[in-house]
Design a protein around this motif. Structure first.
Motif, mmCIF file in Angstrom:
data_model
loop_
_atom_site.group_PDB
_atom_site.id
_atom_site.type_symbol
_atom_site.label_atom_id
_atom_site.label_comp_id
_atom_site.label_asym_id
_atom_site.label_seq_id
_atom_site.Cartn_x
_atom_site.Cartn_y
_atom_site.Cartn_z
ATOM 1 N N GLY A 1 0.804 -1.215 0.000
ATOM 2 C CA GLY A 1 0.000 0.000 0.000
ATOM 3 C C GLY A 1 0.836 1.263 0.000
ATOM 4 O O GLY A 1 0.528 2.226 -0.715
ATOM 5 N N THR A 2 1.904 1.275 0.796
ATOM 6 C CA THR A 2 2.783 2.447 0.833
ATOM 7 C C THR A 2 3.452 2.668 -0.515
ATOM 8 O O THR A 2 3.531 3.803 -1.009
ATOM 9 C CB THR A 2 3.846 2.288 1.926
ATOM 10 N N PHE A 3 3.929 1.585 -1.120
ATOM 11 C CA PHE A 3 4.562 1.700 -2.431
ATOM 12 C C PHE A 3 3.596 2.278 -3.449
ATOM 13 O O PHE A 3 3.936 3.205 -4.194
ATOM 14 C CB PHE A 3 5.070 0.327 -2.894
ATOM 15 N N TYR A 4 2.380 1.751 -3.491
ATOM 16 C CA TYR A 4 1.411 2.223 -4.489
ATOM 17 C C TYR A 4 0.991 3.671 -4.222
ATOM 18 O O TYR A 4 0.786 4.447 -5.159
ATOM 19 C CB TYR A 4 0.181 1.313 -4.509
ATOM 20 N N LYS A 5 0.864 4.040 -2.976
ATOM 21 C CA LYS A 5 0.458 5.414 -2.682
ATOM 22 C C LYS A 5 1.535 6.398 -3.100
ATOM 23 O O LYS A 5 1.251 7.447 -3.697
ATOM 24 C CB LYS A 5 0.138 5.572 -1.197
ATOM 25 N N LEU A 6 2.787 6.084 -2.802
ATOM 26 C CA LEU A 6 3.892 6.948 -3.216
ATOM 27 C C LEU A 6 4.019 6.977 -4.742
ATOM 28 O O LEU A 6 4.281 8.032 -5.335
ATOM 29 C CB LEU A 6 5.197 6.476 -2.581
ATOM 30 N N TRP A 7 3.835 5.846 -5.375
ATOM 31 C CA TRP A 7 3.905 5.760 -6.834
ATOM 32 C C TRP A 7 2.810 6.601 -7.472
ATOM 33 O O TRP A 7 3.041 7.367 -8.413
ATOM 34 C CB TRP A 7 3.797 4.298 -7.247
ATOM 35 N N ALA A 8 1.592 6.497 -6.921
ATOM 36 C CA ALA A 8 0.472 7.264 -7.466
ATOM 37 C C ALA A 8 0.676 8.761 -7.261
ATOM 38 O O ALA A 8 0.447 9.565 -8.168
ATOM 39 C CB ALA A 8 -0.838 6.819 -6.809
ATOM 40 N N ALA A 9 1.120 9.160 -6.067
ATOM 41 C CA ALA A 9 1.349 10.581 -5.803
ATOM 42 C C ALA A 9 2.469 11.126 -6.671
ATOM 43 O O ALA A 9 2.422 12.280 -7.120
ATOM 44 C CB ALA A 9 1.677 10.796 -4.325
ATOM 45 N N SER A 10 3.496 10.298 -6.922
ATOM 46 C CA SER A 10 4.582 10.716 -7.800
ATOM 47 C C SER A 10 4.103 10.860 -9.236
ATOM 48 O O SER A 10 4.539 11.755 -9.960
ATOM 49 C CB SER A 10 5.725 9.703 -7.722
ATOM 50 N N SER A 11 3.194 9.981 -9.673
ATOM 51 C CA SER A 11 2.704 10.008 -11.052
ATOM 52 C C SER A 11 1.810 11.210 -11.315
ATOM 53 O O SER A 11 1.862 11.825 -12.387
ATOM 54 C CB SER A 11 1.937 8.715 -11.359
ATOM 55 N N THR A 12 0.965 11.570 -10.367
ATOM 56 C CA THR A 12 0.021 12.662 -10.573
ATOM 57 C C THR A 12 0.559 14.008 -10.115
ATOM 58 O O THR A 12 0.167 15.050 -10.651
ATOM 59 C CB THR A 12 -1.291 12.399 -9.812
ATOM 60 N N GLY A 13 1.450 13.998 -9.117
ATOM 61 C CA GLY A 13 1.918 15.240 -8.516
ATOM 62 C C GLY A 13 1.075 15.601 -7.303
ATOM 63 O O GLY A 13 -0.091 15.202 -7.187
ATOM 64 N N LEU A 14 1.655 16.357 -6.399
ATOM 65 C CA LEU A 14 0.964 16.697 -5.156
ATOM 66 C C LEU A 14 -0.192 17.665 -5.372
ATOM 67 O O LEU A 14 -1.130 17.691 -4.572
ATOM 68 C CB LEU A 14 1.958 17.273 -4.146
ATOM 69 N N ASP A 15 -0.149 18.467 -6.442
ATOM 70 C CA ASP A 15 -1.293 19.340 -6.706
ATOM 71 C C ASP A 15 -2.557 18.521 -6.937
ATOM 72 O O ASP A 15 -3.640 18.883 -6.463
ATOM 73 C CB ASP A 15 -1.016 20.232 -7.925
ATOM 74 N N THR A 16 -2.425 17.421 -7.666
ATOM 75 C CA THR A 16 -3.580 16.551 -7.880
ATOM 76 C C THR A 16 -3.961 15.843 -6.590
ATOM 77 O O THR A 16 -5.148 15.674 -6.292
ATOM 78 C CB THR A 16 -3.276 15.518 -8.973
ATOM 79 N N TYR A 17 -2.969 15.434 -5.805
ATOM 80 C CA TYR A 17 -3.240 14.787 -4.519
ATOM 81 C C TYR A 17 -4.058 15.709 -3.618
ATOM 82 O O TYR A 17 -4.921 15.263 -2.869
ATOM 83 C CB TYR A 17 -1.916 14.423 -3.845
ATOM 84 N N TYR A 18 -3.799 16.998 -3.704
ATOM 85 C CA TYR A 18 -4.529 17.982 -2.905
ATOM 86 C C TYR A 18 -5.760 18.529 -3.642
ATOM 87 O O TYR A 18 -6.336 19.531 -3.209
ATOM 88 C CB TYR A 18 -3.611 19.139 -2.526
ATOM 89 N N CYS A 19 -6.151 17.900 -4.748
ATOM 90 C CA CYS A 19 -7.359 18.275 -5.498
ATOM 91 C C CYS A 19 -7.334 19.735 -5.950
ATOM 92 O O CYS A 19 -8.347 20.438 -5.885
ATOM 93 C CB CYS A 19 -8.618 18.020 -4.674
ATOM 94 N N ARG A 20 -6.170 20.183 -6.423
ATOM 95 C CA ARG A 20 -6.087 21.566 -6.855
ATOM 96 C C ARG A 20 -6.994 21.847 -8.045
ATOM 97 O O ARG A 20 -7.576 22.936 -8.149
ATOM 98 C CB ARG A 20 -4.644 21.924 -7.218
ATOM 99 N N ASP A 21 -7.130 20.870 -8.948
ATOM 100 C CA ASP A 21 -8.006 21.086 -10.095
ATOM 101 C C ASP A 21 -9.443 21.297 -9.656
ATOM 102 O O ASP A 21 -10.145 22.165 -10.187
ATOM 103 C CB ASP A 21 -7.893 19.932 -11.089
ATOM 104 N N MET A 22 -9.899 20.534 -8.666
ATOM 105 C CA MET A 22 -11.260 20.721 -8.163
ATOM 106 C C MET A 22 -11.409 22.072 -7.479
ATOM 107 O O MET A 22 -12.452 22.733 -7.608
ATOM 108 C CB MET A 22 -11.630 19.599 -7.193
ATOM 109 N N PHE A 23 -10.387 22.492 -6.755
ATOM 110 C CA PHE A 23 -10.474 23.783 -6.072
ATOM 111 C C PHE A 23 -10.541 24.932 -7.078
ATOM 112 O O PHE A 23 -11.311 25.879 -6.899
ATOM 113 C CB PHE A 23 -9.280 23.983 -5.144
ATOM 114 N N LEU A 24 -9.747 24.844 -8.133
ATOM 115 C CA LEU A 24 -9.735 25.903 -9.144
ATOM 116 C C LEU A 24 -10.887 25.774 -10.129
ATOM 117 O O LEU A 24 -11.212 26.728 -10.840
ATOM 118 C CB LEU A 24 -8.405 25.880 -9.908
#
Length: 246
Positions: free
Chosen positions: A146-169
């Motif tokens: 789970g830790t590996f996949y979460k870090l991999w996913a966050a690395s692939s999308t970037g932290l802006d997506t992790y923090y839902c910046r697109d939804m906020f904007l």
């Protein structure tokens, strides 16, 4: 994939991602960095001081319930309700996002801490017939995967997506207006929400906590509820690819 990043870049990027998904973003420039670091440090110290008080099973469970409502209810009201509009109108887009981002980071910290205290307050409650070696082995495997996949996913999308910046904007972050389909997204539709939540189950198994498994399931159900009610409608309106299709 994280393992293919150049060593020098990985030395900076991996700690940045780990801290980012934990609630502290270091890559967002220096303007609000002192505030972020101060709040992160104060919250960490508060957790340390609160831990003995939260070891009561009833208090730990109540705290987790408050965090669940605050996290998923607050996030939904902010991104799908009037919250972001009010913030942007009052502070402007950049400052509004910075305030939202700091608040969301604190919620990230609290939801992880809430699950941890429930697991420890309700430790060793699995039936005695379940072998210790089995729960420890399964728990360690789930935490690692789970830790590996979460870090991999966050690395692939970037932290802006992790923090839902697109939804906020209210608009895509990329000029291509397409969702990320690389990395773990080639294998799993929502790796952060599915495989990325396995560490909570793993920790609960390692601690032999029945209540911990239940709380992990409730928090995962909460993020899927947010996804289906708030995030997926936004994706369908904003991006070209239908999130309901593989």
């Amino acid at each position: 994939m994280i393992s293919f990043i150049a060593p020098r870049a990985l030395a900076w990027r991996l700690p940045t991602i780990v801290l980012g998904i934990s609630g502290l973003r270091l890559e967002r420039g220096t303007r609000y960095l002192p505030v972020r670091v101060l709040l992160f440090g104060m919250m960490t110290a508060l957790y340390y001081l609160m831990t003995p008080l939260l070891m009561s099973p009833a208090i730990a469970t109540g705290y987790a319930a408050v965090v669940w409502v605050s996290y998923y209810g607050g996030l939904s009201l902010m991104l799908a309700g009037p919250g972001r509009t009010v913030l942007v109108k009052r502070f402007g887009e950049d400052r509004a996002y910075a305030l939202y981002e700091v608040g969301l980071g604190l919620l990230f910290m609290n939801q992880a801490f809430a699950q941890a205290v429930v697991i420890h307050a309700h430790g060793d409650t699995l039936p005695g017939a379940v072998p210790v070696w089995a729960t420890c082995t399964a728990g360690a495997a789930l935490m690692a995967v789970g830790t590996f996949y979460k870090l991999w996913a966050a690395s692939s999308t970037g932290l802006d997506t992790y923090y839902c910046r697109d939804m906020f904007l209210g608009r895509p972050l990329s000029h291509t207006s397409e969702l990320v389909i690389s990395g773990p997204y080639r294998h799993v539709r929502n790796p952060m929400y599915s495989v990325g939540n396995l560490p909570a189950y793993g920790w609960a198994l390692w601690s032999r906590s029945m209540e911990g498994l239940a709380v992990a399931a409730l928090f995962q159900a909460g993020i899927y509820l947010f996804y289906h009610l708030c995030e997926r409608p936004f994706i369908q309106r904003t991006y070209h690819r239908d999130p309901t299709k593989p």
